[in-house]
Design a protein around this motif. Structure first.
Motif, PDB file in Angstrom:
ATOM      1  N   PRO A   1       0.957  -1.044  -0.009  1.00  6.15           N
ATOM      2  CA  PRO A   1       0.026   0.142   0.088  1.00  6.15           C
ATOM      3  C   PRO A   1       0.817   1.301   0.099  1.00  6.15           C
ATOM      4  O   PRO A   1       1.874   1.369   0.454  1.00  6.15           O
ATOM      5  N   PHE A   2       0.327   2.166  -0.506  1.00  5.58           N
ATOM      6  CA  PHE A   2       1.096   3.722  -0.641  1.00  5.58           C
ATOM      7  C   PHE A   2       0.123   4.840  -0.072  1.00  5.58           C
ATOM      8  O   PHE A   2      -1.248   4.660  -0.491  1.00  5.58           O
ATOM      9  N   CYS A   3       0.280   5.766   0.057  1.00  4.52           N
ATOM     10  CA  CYS A   3      -0.553   6.937   0.453  1.00  4.52           C
ATOM     11  C   CYS A   3       0.606   8.301   0.749  1.00  4.52           C
ATOM     12  O   CYS A   3       1.749   8.141   1.091  1.00  4.52           O
ATOM     13  N   ASN A   4      -0.314   9.265   0.739  1.00  2.00           N
ATOM     14  CA  ASN A   4       0.384  10.739   0.940  1.00  2.00           C
ATOM     15  C   ASN A   4      -0.346  11.546   1.754  1.00  2.00           C
ATOM     16  O   ASN A   4      -1.210  10.891   2.669  1.00  2.00           O
ATOM     17  N   CYS A   5      -0.216  12.529   2.050  1.00  2.00           N
ATOM     18  CA  CYS A   5      -0.898  13.435   2.920  1.00  2.00           C
ATOM     19  C   CYS A   5      -1.135  14.787   2.467  1.00  2.00           C
ATOM     20  O   CYS A   5      -0.533  15.740   2.756  1.00  2.00           O
ATOM     21  N   PRO A   6      -2.075  14.946   1.495  1.00  2.00           N
ATOM     22  CA  PRO A   6      -2.506  16.093   0.739  1.00  2.00           C
ATOM     23  C   PRO A   6      -3.112  16.968   1.751  1.00  2.00           C
ATOM     24  O   PRO A   6      -3.877  16.773   2.587  1.00  2.00           O
ATOM     25  N   GLY A   7      -2.771  18.255   1.384  1.00  2.00           N
ATOM     26  CA  GLY A   7      -3.437  19.556   2.332  1.00  2.00           C
ATOM     27  C   GLY A   7      -2.534  19.719   3.472  1.00  2.00           C
ATOM     28  O   GLY A   7      -2.978  20.766   4.172  1.00  2.00           O
ATOM     29  N   LYS A   8      -1.940  18.872   4.109  1.00  2.00           N
ATOM     30  CA  LYS A   8      -1.562  19.106   5.348  1.00  2.00           C
ATOM     31  C   LYS A   8      -0.524  20.425   5.513  1.00  2.00           C
ATOM     32  O   LYS A   8      -0.433  21.134   6.472  1.00  2.00           O
ATOM     33  N   ASN A   9       0.232  20.870   4.366  1.00  2.00           N
ATOM     34  CA  ASN A   9       1.318  21.661   4.246  1.00  2.00           C
ATOM     35  C   ASN A   9       0.571  22.931   3.363  1.00  2.00           C
ATOM     36  O   ASN A   9       1.260  23.649   2.796  1.00  2.00           O
ATOM     37  N   ALA A  10      -0.917  23.038   3.188  1.00  2.00           N
ATOM     38  CA  ALA A  10      -1.484  23.927   2.444  1.00  2.00           C
ATOM     39  C   ALA A  10      -1.261  25.465   2.697  1.00  2.00           C
ATOM     40  O   ALA A  10      -0.686  26.030   1.848  1.00  2.00           O
ATOM     41  N   VAL A  11      -1.150  25.627   4.023  1.00  2.00           N
ATOM     42  CA  VAL A  11      -1.134  27.073   4.369  1.00  2.00           C
ATOM     43  C   VAL A  11       0.379  27.295   4.207  1.00  2.00           C
ATOM     44  O   VAL A  11       0.576  28.671   3.821  1.00  2.00           O
ATOM     45  N   SER A  12       1.193  26.517   4.633  1.00  2.00           N
ATOM     46  CA  SER A  12       2.853  27.119   4.488  1.00  2.00           C
ATOM     47  C   SER A  12       3.177  27.168   3.228  1.00  2.00           C
ATOM     48  O   SER A  12       3.785  28.201   2.668  1.00  2.00           O
ATOM     49  N   THR A  13       2.727  26.183   2.175  1.00  2.00           N
ATOM     50  CA  THR A  13       2.875  26.382   0.643  1.00  2.00           C
ATOM     51  C   THR A  13       2.388  27.676   0.104  1.00  2.00           C
ATOM     52  O   THR A  13       2.750  28.373  -0.782  1.00  2.00           O
ATOM     53  N   ALA A  14       1.140  27.777   0.568  1.00  2.00           N
ATOM     54  CA  ALA A  14       0.284  29.221   0.137  1.00  2.00           C
ATOM     55  C   ALA A  14       1.164  30.278   0.461  1.00  2.00           C
ATOM     56  O   ALA A  14       1.237  31.478  -0.328  1.00  2.00           O
TER      57      ALA A  14
END
Length: 269
Positions: A102-115
């Motif tokens: 299985p594989f997964c990621n963490c979308p949106g977790k760093n949304a504020v810092s990236t923005a």
């Protein structure tokens, strides 16, 4: 005896996060589980030593490529490939599927810092911050304010996920910019209109075969000569040769990015 969970951090990047994650794991894990992140070993020429992945229950690629060789090296204990960021461009998902991992990621977790990072680049480019710093270093008179005011200008966001929406909020409510956005469901005409009318174009889409080279010669030609392009997505979303020509020919005003075409990035020296 506590069950040991072996987690391998594959990349040489973001190493400052490893002790933070280990402290967090110690707090979260029950007394019956002992989870620890270790960093993969590397050769003198900075290549990952595959044997150092052996026995891993979890692989964390970050900026390191993870494919069939790495999966095989980890061996039969491997239960997960986890990317603590958005996107899967450093994980060969087909290899994971064929290997049954299985594989997964963490979308949106760093949304504020990236923005916020994208907003920083927009301000730096709009107000010519690098030029201003150079003038101060050379003890030159800065003179009249440089660059342009963002209020009333149009921000065009390509990729209206969590990061894109956060940037629209910052620039719309904070800077007084007009905002518009497109996503994977938008028509080519809608994308073209955004490129033609925006003063700032900011990229926030994952790197896929569809988005590789998304901004090329044709797209750059549609943009205003006064426009700036911001890329905090992935390097190859922008065609390197095309944007270099556009800057050389002054086809656009500027390009700012916090990503590399080749990751992990080589040292600059």
């Amino acid at each position: 005896m506590a069950k040991k969970v072996d987690i391998v951090w594959m990349s040489k990047g973001w190493l400052s996060l490893v002790p933070i994650f280990n402290r967090t794991l110690k707090k979260l894990c029950s007394p019956t589980i002992s989870a620890h992140i270790r960093v993969a070993e590397r050769t003198n020429d900075d290549k990952i030593i595959l044997s150092s992945l052996e026995g891993a229950h979890v692989l964390i690629p970050t900026m390191q490529q993870c494919g069939i060789d790495e999966l095989k090296a980890a061996g039969g204990n491997l239960q997960l490939v986890y990317q603590p960021a958005a996107g899967y461009d450093n994980i060969n998902v087909e290899d994971c599927r064929s290997f049954g991992v299985p594989f997964c990621n963490c979308p949106g977790k760093n949304a504020v810092s990236t923005a916020e990072g994208a907003a920083m680049l927009i301000l730096a480019m709009a107000r010519k911050l690098p030029e201003g710093i150079e003038k101060v270093r050379n003890e030159a008179t800065i003179g009249s304010p440089t660059g342009f005011v963002l209020r009333g200008k149009q921000l065009g966001v390509i990729g209206s996920g969590k990061i894109g929406k956060e940037l629209e909020n910052i620039c719309g409510n904070g800077f007084g910019m007009q905002t518009c956005s497109v996503n994977s469901r938008s028509s080519q005409a809608e994308v073209d209109y955004l490129l033609k009318t925006s003063d700032v174009v900011s990229l926030h889409c994952p790197l896929t075969e569809k988005t590789r080279g998304l901004i090329g010669e044709r797209e750059l030609a549609l943009m205003k000569k006064s426009a700036i392009l911001i890329n905090t997505a992935r390097g190859h979303v922008v065609d390197k040769e095309a944007v270099t020509r556009a800057l050389t020919d002054k086809q656009i005003k500027g390009y700012a990015t916090d990503v590399f075409w080749d990751e992990p990035a080589v040292s600059i020296g």
